[in-house]
Design a protein around this motif. Structure first.
Motif, PDB file in Angstrom:
ATOM      1  N   VAL A   1       0.852  -1.182   0.000  1.00 46.96           N
ATOM      2  CA  VAL A   1       0.000   0.000   0.000  1.00 46.96           C
ATOM      3  C   VAL A   1       0.888   1.232   0.000  1.00 46.96           C
ATOM      4  O   VAL A   1       1.719   1.396   0.891  1.00 46.96           O
ATOM      5  CB  VAL A   1      -0.937   0.009   1.236  1.00 46.96           C
TER       6      VAL A   1
ATOM      7  N   ASP B   1      -4.186   2.590  -3.363  1.00 48.01           N
ATOM      8  CA  ASP B   1      -4.059   1.142  -3.246  1.00 48.01           C
ATOM      9  C   ASP B   1      -5.030   0.570  -2.222  1.00 48.01           C
ATOM     10  O   ASP B   1      -5.178  -0.651  -2.112  1.00 48.01           O
ATOM     11  CB  ASP B   1      -2.640   0.767  -2.787  1.00 48.01           C
TER      12      ASP B   1
ATOM     13  N   GLN C   1      -9.563  -1.932  -5.558  1.00 45.54           N
ATOM     14  CA  GLN C   1      -8.596  -2.020  -4.472  1.00 45.54           C
ATOM     15  C   GLN C   1      -9.285  -2.520  -3.194  1.00 45.54           C
ATOM     16  O   GLN C   1     -10.499  -2.510  -3.105  1.00 45.54           O
ATOM     17  CB  GLN C   1      -7.868  -0.713  -4.203  1.00 45.54           C
TER      18      GLN C   1
END
Length: 147
Positions: A5, A112, A142
């Motif tokens: 991330v 992300d 995501q």
């Protein structure tokens, strides 16, 4: 396979529920060494009030800045916080709503991970971000945490 991330998106509207979501976004960003992007979502009632002059745009901007400062204060040292603002609804685009605005912002900032509040009591105006949560959970590519 581990989760990587770099950017956590959190849509906020100034409500307690969105502040709670921002706390989770800060924890996730801290855990993964990511940055936070706070998307301030302006609800339909406020946007129309600004258009008609019934709502003071500078007061909305001040509230937005104060809330974003609170989000920045949540961020652990080394976590950058960026922000943007979007109207949740459009009178000219049928498919422009809180969920699509959130996913568009996620694409724009290359998020992300998304942390979205499930409910909000802002203005009692129909739970702007609650409407976003369901859509984001259904259509995001995501990982999403709904709090």
């Amino acid at each position: 396979m581990s989760l990587e991330v770099e950017t956590v998106l959190v849509p906020v509207d100034g409500s307690e529920a969105s502040a709670h979501a921002a706390e989770y976004a800060a924890a996730i960003a801290d855990r993964y060494g990511a940055d936070i992007h706070a998307l301030f979502v302006i609800g339909e009632t406020v946007a129309r009030g600004i258009e008609t002059g019934e709502v003071d745009e500078s007061a909305v901007a001040e509230d937005h800045q104060a809330f974003v400062a609170d989000v920045e204060a949540l961020a652990p040292e080394g976590v950058a916080v960026t922000t943007s603002t979007a109207n949740a609804f459009s009178t000219t685009r049928k498919l422009h709503h809180p969920g699509s605005v959130t996913l568009d912002a996620a694409a724009d900032v290359d998020a992300d991970f998304i942390v979205v509040p499930r409910s909000t009591d802002l203005d009692g105006s129909g739970n702007v971000l609650e409407k976003a949560a369901e859509y984001v959970l259904l259509y995001a590519s995501q990982p999403v945490l709904s709090v």
